[in-house]
Design a protein around this motif. Structure first.
Motif, PDB file in Angstrom:
ATOM      1  N   SER A   1     -43.383 -15.408  28.911  1.00  0.00           N
ATOM      2  CA  SER A   1     -44.077 -14.319  29.608  1.00  0.00           C
ATOM      3  C   SER A   1     -45.585 -14.350  29.372  1.00  0.00           C
ATOM      4  O   SER A   1     -46.352 -13.819  30.176  1.00  0.00           O
ATOM      5  CB  SER A   1     -43.511 -12.966  29.165  1.00  0.00           C
ATOM      6  OG  SER A   1     -43.939 -12.632  27.846  1.00  0.00           O
TER       7      SER A   1
ATOM      8  N   SER B   1     -43.505  -2.714  29.733  1.00  0.00           N
ATOM      9  CA  SER B   1     -42.326  -3.529  29.434  1.00  0.00           C
ATOM     10  C   SER B   1     -41.150  -2.619  29.091  1.00  0.00           C
ATOM     11  O   SER B   1     -41.335  -1.526  28.555  1.00  0.00           O
ATOM     12  CB  SER B   1     -42.614  -4.491  28.281  1.00  0.00           C
ATOM     13  OG  SER B   1     -43.387  -5.583  28.722  1.00  0.00           O
TER      14      SER B   1
ATOM     15  N   VAL C   1     -42.295  -7.795  30.597  1.00  0.00           N
ATOM     16  CA  VAL C   1     -41.034  -8.156  29.947  1.00  0.00           C
ATOM     17  C   VAL C   1     -39.977  -7.086  30.218  1.00  0.00           C
ATOM     18  O   VAL C   1     -40.223  -5.895  30.007  1.00  0.00           O
ATOM     19  CB  VAL C   1     -41.230  -8.342  28.424  1.00  0.00           C
ATOM     20  CG1 VAL C   1     -39.899  -8.581  27.734  1.00  0.00           C
ATOM     21  CG2 VAL C   1     -42.187  -9.501  28.144  1.00  0.00           C
ATOM     22  N   ARG C   2     -38.797  -7.488  30.669  1.00  0.00           N
ATOM     23  CA  ARG C   2     -37.678  -6.568  30.925  1.00  0.00           C
ATOM     24  C   ARG C   2     -36.440  -7.118  30.209  1.00  0.00           C
ATOM     25  O   ARG C   2     -35.869  -8.132  30.654  1.00  0.00           O
ATOM     26  CB  ARG C   2     -37.388  -6.444  32.423  1.00  0.00           C
ATOM     27  CG  ARG C   2     -38.617  -6.126  33.281  1.00  0.00           C
ATOM     28  CD  ARG C   2     -39.032  -4.675  33.178  1.00  0.00           C
ATOM     29  NE  ARG C   2     -40.291  -4.421  33.859  1.00  0.00           N
ATOM     30  CZ  ARG C   2     -40.400  -4.142  35.146  1.00  0.00           C
ATOM     31  NH1 ARG C   2     -39.321  -4.079  35.909  1.00  0.00           N
ATOM     32  NH2 ARG C   2     -41.583  -3.921  35.688  1.00  0.00           N
TER      33      ARG C   2
ATOM     34  N   LYS D   1     -47.063  -6.398  29.862  1.00  0.00           N
ATOM     35  CA  LYS D   1     -46.309  -5.392  30.611  1.00  0.00           C
ATOM     36  C   LYS D   1     -45.267  -6.022  31.538  1.00  0.00           C
ATOM     37  O   LYS D   1     -44.750  -5.348  32.428  1.00  0.00           O
ATOM     38  CB  LYS D   1     -47.280  -4.541  31.437  1.00  0.00           C
ATOM     39  CG  LYS D   1     -48.317  -3.789  30.592  1.00  0.00           C
ATOM     40  CD  LYS D   1     -49.288  -3.010  31.461  1.00  0.00           C
ATOM     41  CE  LYS D   1     -50.318  -2.273  30.597  1.00  0.00           C
ATOM     42  NZ  LYS D   1     -51.277  -1.495  31.435  1.00  0.00           N
TER      43      LYS D   1
END
Length: 543
Positions: free
Chosen positions: A377, A490, A410-411, A408
């Motif tokens: 990421s 995130s 990342v999931r 911001k």
């Protein structure tokens, strides 16, 4: 015994030398003069040590000398038996390759022996070549009642400038293991080959092939799809796959493409190794033996579609969630999967073609999945990176979430079932212990034992947006927010499931597929099948 077999075989040119050191140098002279491989062998103890000076010479001159040393039962090592020395470690500059071939006791040993010997012979000329070593375990039997040796499979290595075999006629499939991103030129070459030969490129989510002939194979393989019958040739490339239901088991013959030149026989059916880039292989064969007919790809697509549309109602599980999400992942994002349960669950369902998918299947370990996701990421901070991971792998790599460079994008979807349910499902040996497996096999009860606050507090303290679900309705209610393409924050989405539901979901996919296969087979035979007969069969299969 080896010398006696060679002597009476009649196909070998043999010479005797009573000095091993001299014999090894004689072999270098013969090989250099003839430009052919030469085999040397001797008795088992310090005699073989005397080969080393000549082998050192051969190593630096890249001369193909095949050394065969005799080895008594390895269990005798270190127990004061005579004529036993330790050859487990060789000097770096006496052989380019060394293999150990134990006594053959069953068909698996026989297949292993054939592969190791093929590897040793191939190494004689690989990447410039050099001496190669076979440490051959023997019982020193004195029986001479075998008049003819069985045929042994030969695996041929084909180099880019070598002679290519003819492509066989018949049903051809590709299977792509984990692979780096393909170039457009590579994809076009694969697609052209598949079009001309009516072939299909079977994949899992680590293959990275996004061409026109891509077909996820996990559900087809697990559910005994009829389209997989009668595959004459499987062309295998890529590395370790996370698809444990691989179509290689359905093929009659396997060719492998790999420019590392190593003979890797995943399915026990390898006959040719093409030591070259995939582009070279597919370009060479693209116009040979054109194979029209009913579209193999369409057949697979229709059968997959039928299976997908007729899936039973699945319980709340990783598989159920994958079914809800797979087609709605935002375009041009990337997905990382934890090994085993998460990767297997998503391998049943396709994602948009623009979504890259990967998993740490190289070492195939629990650790490091989230760190890999976070590292990826950072390379593209304006791209979404999704992760699907089980609770053991999540907590194993928990410290990665505290890294100050996380942006911001990342999931992470965490499936928290409070244990390693991989050790309890019906296809695992651990399932026979039932709930007792929780004690010391499936690692149940650690990390808060499905605490509703542990991950939430940790995540929010680190600045993550936290979502949670314990039911299908709760999951669906949060789905849109988790998938939003806006890079505002995130996320960690903790999904609480139960191991019994995870097992039941996998069982339903598997059993329903077997049931379909039985119905199709009975229908094609012109027979009727009663429901109670199917149930009886299902009980036997699952048991």
């Amino acid at each position: 015994m080896l010398n006696a077999c060679l002597m009476y075989d009649g196909n070998f040119e043999m010479y005797s030398c009573d000095d091993e050191r001299s014999a090894s140098y004689m072999a270098t002279g013969m090989s250099a003069e003839s430009d052919e491989p030469v085999v040397i062998t001797c008795t088992g103890a310090t005699a073989s040590r005397n080969f080393m000076p000549g082998l050192t010479e051969a190593f630096y001159r890249k001369l193909p000398i095949l050394v065969i040393t005799g080895q008594q039962d390895y269990r005798r090592q270190g127990n004061l038996h005579d004529q036993i020395i330790d050859r487990s470690v060789l000097p770096n500059d006496i052989a380019v390759n060394s293999v150990y071939v134990p006594i053959v006791r069953d068909v698996q040993d026989e297949a292993n022996a054939a592969l190791r010997i093929n590897q040793a012979i191939s190494a004689l000329t690989l990447n410039g070549g050099g001496p190669s070593h076979i440490n051959l375990e023997t019982s020193y039997s004195q029986l001479w009642n075998v008049s003819e040796l069985p045929a042994v499979k030969t695996i041929r290595r084909v180099d880019a400038d070598g002679e290519f075999p003819l492509l066989p006629k018949g049903k051809i499939a590709l299977f792509i293991g984990s692979h780096k991103t393909f170039s457009e030129e590579d994809i076009e070459a694969i697609d052209t080959f598949c079009y001309n030969h009516n072939a299909v490129a079977f994949c899992d989510h680590t293959s990275n092939y996004k061409g026109r002939f891509r077909q996820l194979s996990a559900m087809l393989s697990l559910r005994h799809a009829k389209c997989l019958d009668g595959i004459d040739l499987l062309i295998h490339f890529g590395e370790i796959s996370g698809d444990h239901f691989a179509v290689g088991n359905c093929a009659a013959d396997v060719w492998r493409i790999s420019n590392d030149g190593q003979l890797r026989d995943t399915y026990g059916k390898l006959t040719y190794l093409f030591n070259m880039k995939e582009l070279q292989f597919f370009t060479h064969y693209k116009d040979e033996n054109i194979n029209p007919g009913k579209s193999f790809l369409k057949e697979c697509q229709e059968e997959y579609k039928y299976m997908y549309e007729n899936l039973p109602d699945l319980p709340f599980s990783n598989i159920w969630c994958a079914k809800q999400l797979h087609s709605t992942i935002p375009e041009n994002s990337c997905m990382h999967f934890g090994i085993l349960t998460s990767l297997r669950s998503w391998n049943f369902f396709e994602v948009p073609r623009s979504v890259n998918t990967m998993s740490n299947v190289g070492g195939f370990g629990t650790d490091g999945m989230m760190s890999s996701l976070i590292g990826a990421s950072l390379v593209h901070p304006n791209k979404l990176y999704f992760g699907v991971v089980g609770d053991l792998a999540f907590f194993y790599d928990l410290n990665s979430l505290g890294n100050r460079h996380i942006g911001k994008n990342v999931r992470i979807m965490l499936f928290n079932n409070g244990k390693g349910c991989e050790f309890k499902h019906h296809m695992s040996p651990g399932h026979i212990f039932k709930d007792d497996a929780d004690l010391y096999i499936s690692a149940a009860g650690h990390f808060g034992n499905q605490s509703p606050t542990l991950v939430r507090n940790y995540a929010t303290s680190l600045g993550f947006r936290y979502l949670t679900a314990s039911t299908k309705d709760e999951f669906l209610a949060n789905m849109d927010e988790f998938l939003t393409p806006e890079l505002s924050q995130s996320y960690i989405y903790e999904v609480f499931t139960q191991d019994v539901d995870e097992n039941e979901a996998l069982k339903l996919i598997r059993v329903n597929g077997i049931k379909d296969s039985i119905k199709v087979a009975m229908k094609e035979s012109g027979l009727d099948i009663l429901a109670y007969n199917v149930k009886d069969i299902m009980k036997k299969v699952i048991k």
